[in-house]
Structures are given as structure tokens and as C-alpha cells.
Scaffold this motif. Structure first.
Motif, PDB file in Angstrom:
ATOM      1  N   THR A   1     -14.069  41.796 -30.576  1.00  0.00           N
ATOM      2  CA  THR A   1     -13.236  41.933 -31.765  1.00  0.00           C
ATOM      3  C   THR A   1     -13.877  41.272 -32.984  1.00  0.00           C
ATOM      4  OG1 THR A   1     -11.987  39.863 -31.494  1.00  0.00           O
ATOM      5  CG2 THR A   1     -11.209  41.786 -30.263  1.00  0.00           C
ATOM      6  N   THR A   2     -14.629  40.214 -32.770  1.00  0.00           N
ATOM      7  CA  THR A   2     -15.218  39.332 -33.801  1.00  0.00           C
ATOM      8  C   THR A   2     -14.149  38.577 -34.584  1.00  0.00           C
ATOM      9  OG1 THR A   2     -15.370  40.878 -35.698  1.00  0.00           O
ATOM     10  CG2 THR A   2     -17.141  40.961 -34.055  1.00  0.00           C
ATOM     11  N   TYR A   3     -12.888  38.695 -34.179  1.00  0.00           N
ATOM     12  CA  TYR A   3     -11.801  37.972 -34.834  1.00  0.00           C
ATOM     13  C   TYR A   3     -11.298  36.866 -33.905  1.00  0.00           C
ATOM     14  CZ  TYR A   3     -11.685  41.889 -38.096  1.00  0.00           C
ATOM     15  OH  TYR A   3     -12.008  42.843 -39.022  1.00  0.00           O
ATOM     16  N   TYR A   4     -11.661  35.644 -34.199  1.00  0.00           N
ATOM     17  CA  TYR A   4     -11.218  34.520 -33.372  1.00  0.00           C
ATOM     18  C   TYR A   4     -11.161  33.274 -34.230  1.00  0.00           C
ATOM     19  CZ  TYR A   4     -16.342  34.510 -33.013  1.00  0.00           C
ATOM     20  OH  TYR A   4     -17.681  34.587 -33.297  1.00  0.00           O
ATOM     21  N   ARG A   5     -10.344  32.354 -33.801  1.00  0.00           N
ATOM     22  CA  ARG A   5     -10.157  31.113 -34.543  1.00  0.00           C
ATOM     23  C   ARG A   5     -10.947  30.005 -33.860  1.00  0.00           C
ATOM     24  NH1 ARG A   5      -4.265  30.440 -35.961  1.00  0.00           N
ATOM     25  NH2 ARG A   5      -4.927  31.910 -37.551  1.00  0.00           N
TER      26      ARG A   5
ATOM     27  N   ASP B   1     -16.467  38.204 -27.209  1.00  0.00           N
ATOM     28  CA  ASP B   1     -16.310  37.370 -28.399  1.00  0.00           C
ATOM     29  C   ASP B   1     -16.990  36.015 -28.228  1.00  0.00           C
ATOM     30  OD1 ASP B   1     -15.007  38.956 -30.311  1.00  0.00           O
ATOM     31  OD2 ASP B   1     -13.088  38.705 -29.313  1.00  0.00           O
TER      32      ASP B   1
ATOM     33  N   LEU C   1      -5.082  37.925 -35.700  1.00  0.00           N
ATOM     34  CA  LEU C   1      -5.925  37.346 -36.733  1.00  0.00           C
ATOM     35  C   LEU C   1      -6.642  38.433 -37.510  1.00  0.00           C
ATOM     36  CD1 LEU C   1      -6.817  34.581 -37.833  1.00  0.00           C
ATOM     37  CD2 LEU C   1      -8.728  34.690 -36.255  1.00  0.00           C
ATOM     38  N   LYS C   2      -6.603  38.358 -38.840  1.00  0.00           N
ATOM     39  CA  LYS C   2      -7.227  39.380 -39.683  1.00  0.00           C
ATOM     40  C   LYS C   2      -8.578  38.931 -40.248  1.00  0.00           C
ATOM     41  CE  LYS C   2      -3.800  42.131 -39.110  1.00  0.00           C
ATOM     42  NZ  LYS C   2      -3.942  43.269 -38.215  1.00  0.00           N
ATOM     43  N   GLU C   3      -8.768  37.621 -40.325  1.00  0.00           N
ATOM     44  CA  GLU C   3     -10.049  37.148 -40.831  1.00  0.00           C
ATOM     45  C   GLU C   3     -10.355  35.784 -40.219  1.00  0.00           C
ATOM     46  OE1 GLU C   3      -9.685  36.791 -45.019  1.00  0.00           O
ATOM     47  OE2 GLU C   3      -8.199  35.204 -44.947  1.00  0.00           O
ATOM     48  N   CYS C   4     -11.612  35.445 -40.205  1.00  0.00           N
ATOM     49  CA  CYS C   4     -12.016  34.193 -39.599  1.00  0.00           C
ATOM     50  C   CYS C   4     -12.112  33.113 -40.672  1.00  0.00           C
ATOM     51  CB  CYS C   4     -13.360  34.332 -38.904  1.00  0.00           C
ATOM     52  SG  CYS C   4     -13.332  35.458 -37.512  1.00  0.00           S
TER      53      CYS C   4
END
Length: 211
Positions: A160-164, A181, A208-211
Motif C-alpha cells: 500500500t505504501t501507506y503506513y504510520r 509494506d 491512512l491517506k498520507e504518510c
């Protein structure tokens, strides 16, 4: 880049190889059993060897720019494999003049998972967490440019490349993270020299929409 990868035949390791190839890197995949690694590509050099053999590792590592470890343990029993391997990697990196390493550990190595989940992790995974903990201690005093990822609840989900990312505690609303990821985090850290000398826990968030 020329990347030296151990744990290459595992699911996270294979995801990392795929992403490294896509980004134009070369990978030396150091494995005990080459038959477990099904990826074939001109940019991938599969080397059979023992991660505890100093000569084999040093020779295989020659000419690389960075080291990535996706090595895990095969069972929950007492083991010093990770700390022994990390100690040897540090020695071989110094021998070859390599400064950069990214290491995959596990959430819980510093007892940072709260509540019942943390209690269960410490009970069930105590040997694995202890081995990772001691390995990370070696990295901290190595003088190398290291990054440690501590994912929790690995899944086989898509990239996804979207992670916190959280350095000291579990990120807010942290959930499971896909191996793809985790591989993305490790590769990006090495490519961009990010999170140097930091221990990081990265968790995927579907909202999550952005990192």
C-alpha cells in the motif's frame, strides 16, 4: 545499489527482492537453501551459504553498498541465531567497508506493546524477542548507520505504501502491516538514508491517506 540480503527466501525477503528489482537495484540473496527462493532475474544473484560462516558471508558481501536483514527464527524455542548473525554481519561490514544496514526485528523487543497483547507477546514470543533485543543492542554500539523496523502482526496483504511510523511507542491506531509494506519501509530507508540510528515500528493503516 548493490544490496546484500539475508533472510531472502522468507516472505518479507522475497517481497523486498521484487521491489528492489523494480527500482533498478542489484541484490545478492544469501540463502541456506536456494530452492526456497523462486525469483529469477538478471539483477538477482543467489548465493548459497551459512549465515554463521564468517568467510562465506564476507566473500559474498564484497562490493555491496548496504545490508538488509529479513532473517527470522523457525520456532519459538531458545535461540541465539539472530544475535550471532548480527555480530557476524557487523564484522563483515567493517571488513568490507560497508556502513549501512537495515534490520527487521519485531514489535515488543523493548516491552512497548501495551495491555494484554503485550503481555501475551512477552509470554509466547519471549525467546524470539530476547534474541532480537540482543541483536539490536549490538547494532546500537556498532558505529554503523543502522535502522531497525519493528512490525507487529505481519500479513500477506498487498503493498500500500501507506503506513504510520512511530519511534518510541505503538503508532496511534496501529494495526497489522503487510510484509510488502515492511519491505517498502526497509528499502526506502536504505535508498534515501532515512531513519538512521533509529528504531522504528511501522504499521499499515487502511484509512491512512498520507504518510
Amino acid at each position: 545499489m548493490n544490496i546484500f540480503l539475508i533472510g531472502a527466501s522468507g516472505r518479507t525477503g522475497q517481497e523486498l527482492i521484487k521491489q528492489a528489482i523494480k527500482n533498478g537495484h542489484y541484490v545478492k540473496a544469501f540463502v541456506r537453501n536456494p530452492s526456497k527462493l523462486k525469483i529469477t532475474h538478471a539483477n538477482v544473484h543467489i548465493i548459497q551459504g551459512d549465515v554463521l560462516d564468517y568467510y562465506e558471508v564476507c566473500q559474498a558481501m564484497r562490493g555491496c553498498d548496504a545490508v538488509i536483514s529479513c532473517l527470522g527464527t523457525e520456532n519459538l524455542g531458545h535461540s541465539t541465531l539472530l544475535v550471532e548473525t548480527t555480530n557476524l554481519l557487523i564484522q563483515c561490514m567493517n571488513e568490507n567497508g560497508i556502513q549501512r544496514i537495515a534490520y527487521t526485528a519485531s514489535a515488543g523487543i523493548d516491552g512497548e506493546i501495551p495491555g494484554m497483547t503485550g503481555w501475551l507477546a512477552q509470554r509466547i514470543l519471549k525467546n524470539v524477542l530476547r534474541d532480537h533485543h540482543e541483536a539490536v543492542k549490538l547494532l546500537k554500539v556498532s558505529g554503523l548507520d543502522w535502522t531497525v523496523a519493528r512490525p507487529m502482526g505481519l500479513t500477506s496483504g498487498p503493498l500500500t505504501t501507506y503506513y504510520r511510523i512511530g519511534e518510541a511507542s505503538i503508532p496511534e491506531n496501529g494495526r497489522n502491516i503487510s510484509r510488502s509494506d515492511v519491505a517498502h519501509f526497509l528499502l526506502q530507508a536504505v535508498e534515501n538514508n532515512r531513519h538512521i540510528k533509529k528504531i522504528t515500528k511501522s504499521f499499515v493503516l487502511s484509512v491512512l491517506k498520507e504518510c
